[in-house]
Motif scaffolding. Structure first.
Motif, PDB file in Angstrom:
ATOM      1  N   SER B 194      10.491  86.799  19.809  1.00  0.00           N
ATOM      2  CA  SER B 194      10.490  86.878  21.124  1.00  0.00           C
ATOM      3  C   SER B 194      11.060  85.730  21.863  1.00  0.00           C
ATOM      4  O   SER B 194      11.709  85.851  22.836  1.00  0.00           O
ATOM      5  N   ILE B 195      10.698  84.458  21.314  1.00  0.00           N
ATOM      6  CA  ILE B 195      11.313  83.287  21.842  1.00  0.00           C
ATOM      7  C   ILE B 195      12.758  83.307  22.143  1.00  0.00           C
ATOM      8  O   ILE B 195      13.403  82.899  23.027  1.00  0.00           O
ATOM      9  N   ILE B 196      13.547  83.668  20.766  1.00  0.00           N
ATOM     10  CA  ILE B 196      14.853  83.835  20.853  1.00  0.00           C
ATOM     11  C   ILE B 196      15.328  84.919  21.714  1.00  0.00           C
ATOM     12  O   ILE B 196      16.269  84.722  22.568  1.00  0.00           O
ATOM     13  N   GLN B 197      14.524  86.253  21.603  1.00  0.00           N
ATOM     14  CA  GLN B 197      15.076  87.393  22.525  1.00  0.00           C
ATOM     15  C   GLN B 197      15.138  86.836  24.140  1.00  0.00           C
ATOM     16  O   GLN B 197      16.056  87.304  24.764  1.00  0.00           O
ATOM     17  N   HIS B 198      14.069  86.503  24.385  1.00  0.00           N
ATOM     18  CA  HIS B 198      13.739  86.010  25.800  1.00  0.00           C
ATOM     19  C   HIS B 198      14.631  84.719  26.357  1.00  0.00           C
ATOM     20  O   HIS B 198      14.420  84.383  27.596  1.00  0.00           O
ATOM     21  N   GLN B 199      15.237  83.959  25.172  1.00  0.00           N
ATOM     22  CA  GLN B 199      16.154  82.835  25.618  1.00  0.00           C
ATOM     23  C   GLN B 199      15.129  81.635  26.233  1.00  0.00           C
ATOM     24  O   GLN B 199      15.441  81.206  27.132  1.00  0.00           O
TER      25      GLN B 199
END
Lengths: 210, 561
Positions: B194-199
């Motif tokens: 999620s941290i990566i997906q939501h940048q």
């Protein structure tokens, strides 16, 4: 105020029609002539219109004494058939004294109050059985049990009186079990420092609850 | 043994409710500091209320207080009450008047003018206490931010999602604690996705057990996709391996084989191995003195036994003169021998470390797989510390450059480190870059995500800097103490921790949640990983085939015509 005739759910037999013969703030005694089958019952709620008839005092009968008169001993000793007519007349109209504990009153607006009235009932005030609706209204709050628990006049027999009072009132409430539950709850609160007496009392009530 | 009866739903009184009509009891006393006391109604089944259940109390002024149950207590006005057998009336009477069911409620929040604030007062006597409505629970526990992560559900109510605000989560360091098998990795992997997906941040994972890159090992032989196999984010994830053979064996692809040059190792890197390799004070001093006695770029080669003839002669002289104690030096060599001969240690830097840093600086996330070397704690500690030190320097520089230019868009980095106590033990926390990051790197946009079974072995000062703590069941008293020490209401939180089951239940507290929350965490299954997949990938193979046919059918029909 006249008592209604006929069977009353709170009393036994015919309607009561007594007169106050002794009274105090907490208790009073009424006298009446009644036939044997109409003897008032312990635990019955009675009323006295008192204090300028602005309030209706409500009490519970906690003791009943059938008084003798001059003929009583004579008839008891006699065996003659000649006195049978006298005996019958005496039994039909025995003089009964009922002791009543004041539980509270219905005020001028018909609201139940669970405290003593400012003044006691007066001599010869009429004592009548409560109407069913009055009983329902007065016992809708289990606070009506508090004067019985705190009365010094009744002494140790209060538990029998409580059971009798609840039993008579319960039959008039639509939800009989809920009424008994609310009474049991109040008793548990009031007798929290007397667990053994409480338990005995609740055991008696369980018979009514089943 | 008889089977426990399920709680009747109507009595359970712990789930949220659609209305505000169901009351649990009334406030009868207490304080803000110790928690308010709530006498439960006779109808409320006390066994259905547990520590950590959430409640609301209606204040006198239209305010609504929110808190959680921190203790449950039974008492009686008279201990001499005769216990009823099966009698319903006597039980009823005692329950209604002589017996007290009291819960202690820790108030955390108050709703004032439609805003949630920290509770600084208490509701009055006889304030009605009830369950949370669903809307209230969602308002408190489900972050409405678009950049949020679904962590799981309220333990009491599976209809209320617990969502973490990712921005808040990554602003400070995070700890994921719990004994083995409780679900730490199953929670951490989708959280990172999620941290990566939501940048929200770039992520650097020191993947000791090879779980985060390609395949996450589940129970039995099941495999679940790692970050690189989640199609929505795979372009932003780079897998780096320390052990190429292991990667090939596991059919785990990688972009770079990470090699560490001997010339990249500094004395501080070896000092962090103090406990792992058992260096004593004399040995540590010797390691630090070596760069001064030799060329600062050559000392490690001497120590690794790869010095030149000239360097060996100088070493002998130093032994003779007593400037170096030979036995101490030899002991260090023995201890480092295996480590410095691992395949990923090369004579010279290959630039791989710079590549990793470059990826992280350009909005890519990196998973460093340790392969078989993950079993060697010394290798793990050395590599993680060495990389982190370099990254630390880079991020400090980037942040300072950004500030000099008046901008605030330097990249944010979350470093994920397992077995964190190896780096953050009180004896080495001051020496390692991890300690520095935990204490002060928030201002340089670098934070840690610590995954550990033994929080008691982590430096207390570092623990105090952790913003959000996600704690699964812990068995060791010291570990439980370590997680709650220094927090307000630590005793109450201890009780909540003690109430956790051994799997997929966690207590989340701190910066990213409005109040401590008990969560039933999600299993990392298809329903979760599909959230990080392209729309076509979310379908089953059969659905994908049908969808593909549907897409090409018009073209085929046109061609036929």
């Amino acid at each position: 105020m006249e008592a209604t005739h006929g069977q009353n759910a709170s009393g036994v037999g015919e309607a009561l029609n007594g007169r106050v013969i002794r009274s105090s703030i907490e208790t009073f005694v009424f006298g009446t002539r009644v036939p044997e089958q109409a003897t008032p019952a312990c635990g019955s709620l009675v009323k006295v219109s008192a204090v300028n008839e602005k309030v209706t005092l409500i009490g519970v009968i906690y003791d009943i004494a059938v008084q003798e008169n001059a003929l009583t001993r004579m008839i008891a000793r006699a065996s003659s058939e000649d006195l049978r007519g006298e005996e019958s007349a005496l039994r039909e109209q025995a003089f009964v004294e009922g002791s009543v504990l004041c539980l509270g009153y219905l005020d001028a607006r018909g609201r139940a109050r669970y405290t003593f009235p400012a003044q006691p009932p007066w001599l010869l005030d009429k004592v009548l059985n409560c109407e069913d609706d009055e009983i329902r209204r007065f016992t809708s709050n289990p606070r009506f049990l508090v004067p019985i628990l705190r009365s010094r006049a009744i002494g140790l027999s209060y538990s029998r009186l409580i059971v009798a009072t609840i039993e008579r009132a319960a039959s008039l409430h639509a939800d009989r079990r809920a009424f008994i539950e609310s009474c049991a709850e109040e008793l548990a609160r009031q007798l929290s420092d007397r667990p053994v007496e409480l338990d005995d009392l609740l055991r008696e009530l369980e018979v009514l609850y089943e | 043994m008889s089977e426990a009866k399920p709680f009747p739903e109507e009595f359970f009184n712990a789930k949220t409710t659609a209305s505000q009509t169901e009351t649990l009891g009334v406030v009868i006393g207490g304080s803000l500091a110790d928690g308010v006391l709530v006498r439960l109604n006779r109808q409320t089944v006390v066994e259905g209320l547990r520590v950590g259940s959430y409640i609301a109390a209606q204040g006198q002024t239209g305010r609504t207080f929110f808190g959680y149950i921190s203790d449950v207590e039974l008492s009686t006005f008279n201990a001499a009450l005769v216990p009823p057998d099966e009698s319903t009336l006597r039980r009823f009477a005692y329950e209604a008047s002589a017996l007290n069911k009291v819960v202690q409620v820790k108030l955390e929040l108050v709703s004032e003018n439609n805003e949630l604030r920290t509770a600084r007062s208490v509701p009055a006597h006889f304030a009605i206490v009830r369950r949370l409505t669903k809307a209230e629970a969602q308002r408190i526990f489900s972050s409405q931010e678009s950049r949020s992560h679904r962590l799981g559900y309220l333990l009491d109510d599976k209809d209320v999602e617990v969502r973490l605000n990712l921005q808040q989560l990554t602003e400070r360091s995070t700890g994921v604690f719990g004994r083995s098998g409780t679900g730490k990795t199953f929670l951490t992997l989708p959280l990172l996705a999620s941290i990566i997906q939501h940048q929200v941040a770039n992520v650097l994972v020191f993947d000791m057990h090879n779980d985060y890159g390609y395949n996450l090992k589940g129970d039995g032989n099941s495999q679940r996709p790692g970050l690189k196999r989640l199609s929505n984010i795979q372009d932003r994830v780079v897998v780096v391996t320390l052990d190429e053979r292991s990667s090939m064996r596991r059919s785990s692809g990688y972009e770079i084989a990470l090699k560490i040059g001997l010339d990249e190792i500094e004395p501080e890197d070896l000092e962090t191995l103090r406990d792992v390799l058992g260096f004593n004070e004399a040995q540590i001093s010797t390691i630090h003195v070596l760069p001064k006695l030799f060329n600062p770029e050559r000392w490690i080669y001497v120590l690794a036994g790869r010095g030149t003839g000239e360097e060996k002669q100088r070493l002998a002289k130093l032994f003779d003169s007593g400037q170096l104690v030979e036995s101490t030096f030899n002991a260090i060599q023995r201890k480092l021998n295996r480590l410095l001969n691992f395949e990923f240690i090369t004579e010279k830097s290959t630039g791989a470390v710079d590549k990793v840093i470059n990826y992280l600086s350009t909005n890519r996330s990196v998973v460093v797989e340790f392969g078989e070397f993950g079993r060697c704690t010394a290798a793990y500690v050395l590599v993680a510390n060495l990389l982190t030190r370099r990254i630390h320097d880079t991020y400090v520089m980037l942040k300072e450059e950004a500030e000099a230019q008046g901008s605030d868009d330097s990249p944010h980095l979350v470093i994920v480190v397992e077995e964190a106590h190896r780096f953050l033990d009180p004896k080495v926390a001051n020496l390692t870059t991890f300690g520095t990051i935990a204490r002060e790197m928030r201002k340089y946009n670098v934070t840690l995500l610590i995954v550990d079974q033994r929080p008691s072995q982590i430096d207390r000062e570092v623990m105090s800097q952790i913003g959000t703590r996600i704690t699964f069941a812990l068995s060791d008293e010291q570990d439980i103490n370590a997680v709650v020490t220094g927090l307000r209401d630590s005793q109450r939180l201890r009780l909540m921790l003690a109430s956790l089951d051994s799997k997929q239940q966690a207590l989340v507290m701190g910066h990213a949640v409005k109040m401590p929350v008990l969560v039933r965490t999600l299993d990392y299954d298809q329903s979760v990983w599909r959230a990080y997949a392209h729309s076509l990938d979310r379908l089953t193979p059969e659905e994908q085939l049908a969808k593909s046919l549907q897409m090409i059918r018009p073209q085929v029909e046109a061609d036929l015509l």
